[in-house]
Design an enzyme around this catalytic site. Sequence first.
Site, PDB file in Angstrom:
ATOM      1  N   HIS A  46      18.380   1.680   3.884  1.00 22.42           N
ATOM      2  CA  HIS A  46      18.750   0.346   3.395  1.00 22.42           C
ATOM      3  C   HIS A  46      20.243   0.090   3.507  1.00 22.42           C
ATOM      4  CE1 HIS A  46      14.615   0.273   1.972  1.00 22.42           C
ATOM      5  NE2 HIS A  46      14.742  -1.016   2.238  1.00 22.42           N
ATOM      6  N   GLU A  86       2.637  -3.419   5.788  1.00 28.56           N
ATOM      7  CA  GLU A  86       3.538  -2.295   6.067  1.00 28.56           C
ATOM      8  C   GLU A  86       2.866  -0.952   5.805  1.00 28.56           C
ATOM      9  OE1 GLU A  86       7.172  -2.734   3.816  1.00 28.56           O
ATOM     10  OE2 GLU A  86       6.135  -3.447   2.047  1.00 28.56           O
ATOM     11  N   CYS A 102       9.307  -8.918   9.604  1.00 24.82           N
ATOM     12  CA  CYS A 102      10.586  -8.899   8.893  1.00 24.82           C
ATOM     13  C   CYS A 102      11.229  -7.508   8.896  1.00 24.82           C
ATOM     14  CB  CYS A 102      10.443  -9.432   7.469  1.00 24.82           C
ATOM     15  SG  CYS A 102       9.371  -8.424   6.451  1.00 24.82           S
ATOM     16  N   ASP A 124       8.572   0.313   7.213  1.00 23.74           N
ATOM     17  CA  ASP A 124       7.627   1.176   6.514  1.00 23.74           C
ATOM     18  C   ASP A 124       6.376   1.416   7.340  1.00 23.74           C
ATOM     19  OD1 ASP A 124       8.809   2.068   4.109  1.00 23.74           O
ATOM     20  OD2 ASP A 124       8.751   0.027   3.365  1.00 23.74           O
TER      21      ASP A 124
HETATM   22  C1  PEP Z   1       9.931  -2.964   6.061  1.00 28.19           C
HETATM   23  O1  PEP Z   1       9.431  -1.979   5.521  1.00 28.19           O
HETATM   24  O2  PEP Z   1       9.915  -3.159   7.295  1.00 28.19           O
HETATM   25  C2  PEP Z   1      10.606  -3.993   5.243  1.00 28.19           C
HETATM   26  C3  PEP Z   1      11.006  -5.137   5.766  1.00 28.19           C
HETATM   27  O3  PEP Z   1      10.867  -3.694   3.941  1.00 28.19           O
HETATM   28  P1  PEP Z   1      12.028  -2.683   3.495  1.00 28.19           P
HETATM   29  O4  PEP Z   1      12.833  -2.327   4.706  1.00 28.19           O
HETATM   30  O5  PEP Z   1      12.827  -3.347   2.459  1.00 28.19           O
HETATM   31  O6  PEP Z   1      11.224  -1.527   2.973  1.00 28.19           O
HETATM   32 MG    MG Z   2       9.166  -1.950   3.375  1.00 31.91          MG
END
Ligand code: PEP
Ligand code: MG
Length: 539
Positions: free
Chosen positions: A188, A429, A500, A453
């Site tokens: 992140h 995901e 996303c 994920d």
């Molecule tokens: C993902 O898992 O692709 C997602 C957009 O959520 P995060 O990266 O916040 O887990």
């Molecule tokens: Mg995710």
Amino acid sequence: MKRIAAKTVYKGIALGKIHVMQKSDSSVNRSRVDDPENEILRVHQSIDVAESQLQELYDKAVKEVGESNAAIFEVHQMMLRDLDYVESIENIIRTQQVNAEYAVAVTGDNFAEMFAGMDDDYMKARSADVKDISERLICCLKGGTSQGDVFKEPVIIVADDLAPSETVTLDKSKILAFVTVHGSTNSHTAILARTMNIPALIGAEMNLDELKSGMDALVNGFSGEFIIEPSEEIREEAKRNIQKEKEKQELLEQLKGKENVTLSGKKIKLYANIGSIGDLGYALENDAGGVGLFRSEFLYIGKNELPSEEEQFQIYKQAVQNMAGKKVIIRTLDIGADKQADYLNLGKEDNPALGYRAIRICLTQTDIFKTQLRALYRAAVYGNLSIMYPMIISTEEVEKIKKITAEVKQELAADNIPYKDVEEGIMIETPAAVMISDELAKMVDFFSVGTNDLTQYTLAIDRQNAKLDPFYNPHHKAILKMLQIVTDNAHKEGKWIGICGELGADPELTETFINMGVDELSVAPSAILKLRSIIRQIP
Ligand code: PEP
Ligand code: MG
């Protein structure tokens, strides 16, 4: 001059001074002093320094997250000046003839324990605040800086690793680049760097003890190099490259206001991923069609207690108002794994990525979930808000969510509080969600694929583990096949689908996604205009 090899997580070049962020050394030694009054003077001088740091943090937070969220820094200022707190420090120094750092540490522990033992939840939560201000004060006494500092000049942040909670508290306008020893491309922190359009390197082979804040350095995200005290020749070349990048960006700027349409007329929506309302500026600057993923968990981390309904309401309201009618998809709390909030006491787990996280927390701690939902439905009155739920694995979970959302709306109606129904979708995901996407599509308004994920669970590759990078293939056929399956299943039910996860911004796949029929890509704001330029050249 010293060249350090590293891995790029966000391209770009930065030239400037480094700031070495050592993990805060909170250890304090007890030592006898001959002049207690001088120690007390040091305490008062450090309180002044800490207070002005907090004032700067407050001013910045008011601008970025509004007054109600910034209020915590005012509370910290008041606590620093609390007579009982200061008197306790002075007494310890005078009666025990000890150093100021020790007296502050003991006072901090005593006060924190006292607050923690109180019945009132609000007072209990002050325990963490006392610890926080005491750490800040000790840091000032040691002549150091503490997390959340406001840098006077923009700097290159150099650290062993950065947790999302640390990254989020940094003053973004004062960061030229990030360079860390550890970290992974899909962490992140890397995602935040991309959102903020900040060059970032990970896996830099360096010994932090050999580096000093203030040294000149060059971060080259194109060659994956971190150069300490670069030669004049290299600095000049870097300046020329920075200029070239600026010119490329200016060309992209000309695409603002233009459509995301291929030469044969196929269209796709380009939305932005954001982590806070402070990022809305990046979304608008880069001409995002909307916000496809607002990672709401960043409102919960980097602080000492749960955000209240009112705090959240104000933030979501500001988000939809700022986007002025454009869609804002807010993802409900996706905490756990690498995104931790100490006050939630989630406990240590052997496999946190497969653990108690995201919707699993919301469906068991429904008071937390309901508070967020109330804020969301209330904010929806002020603009175009959609809600999406993370980490779904079953239809039963969606049914439970529907039951809770119905209760929340009934409660709002019973209290005569204005609210609005919204479009509601889920994140795809987990491989389980892909396999039952035909059924899920009947239950929700849209899908958004979280490829970060989905890739980690499908390929069994921990997204946090840099050692696995050689095995990680973001273009793995399994993921691309899954994307086609979920797209078809969404469309069969007349629902729209977006991506996303970070894969959505991969320019090598833009054409593939368009041909698959994906309706929306939600990407780091800095990627929007580059993707628009690619889309407009696709036959
Ligand atoms: C993902 O898992 O692709 C997602 C957009 O959520 P995060 O990266 O916040 O887990
Ligand atoms: Mg995710």
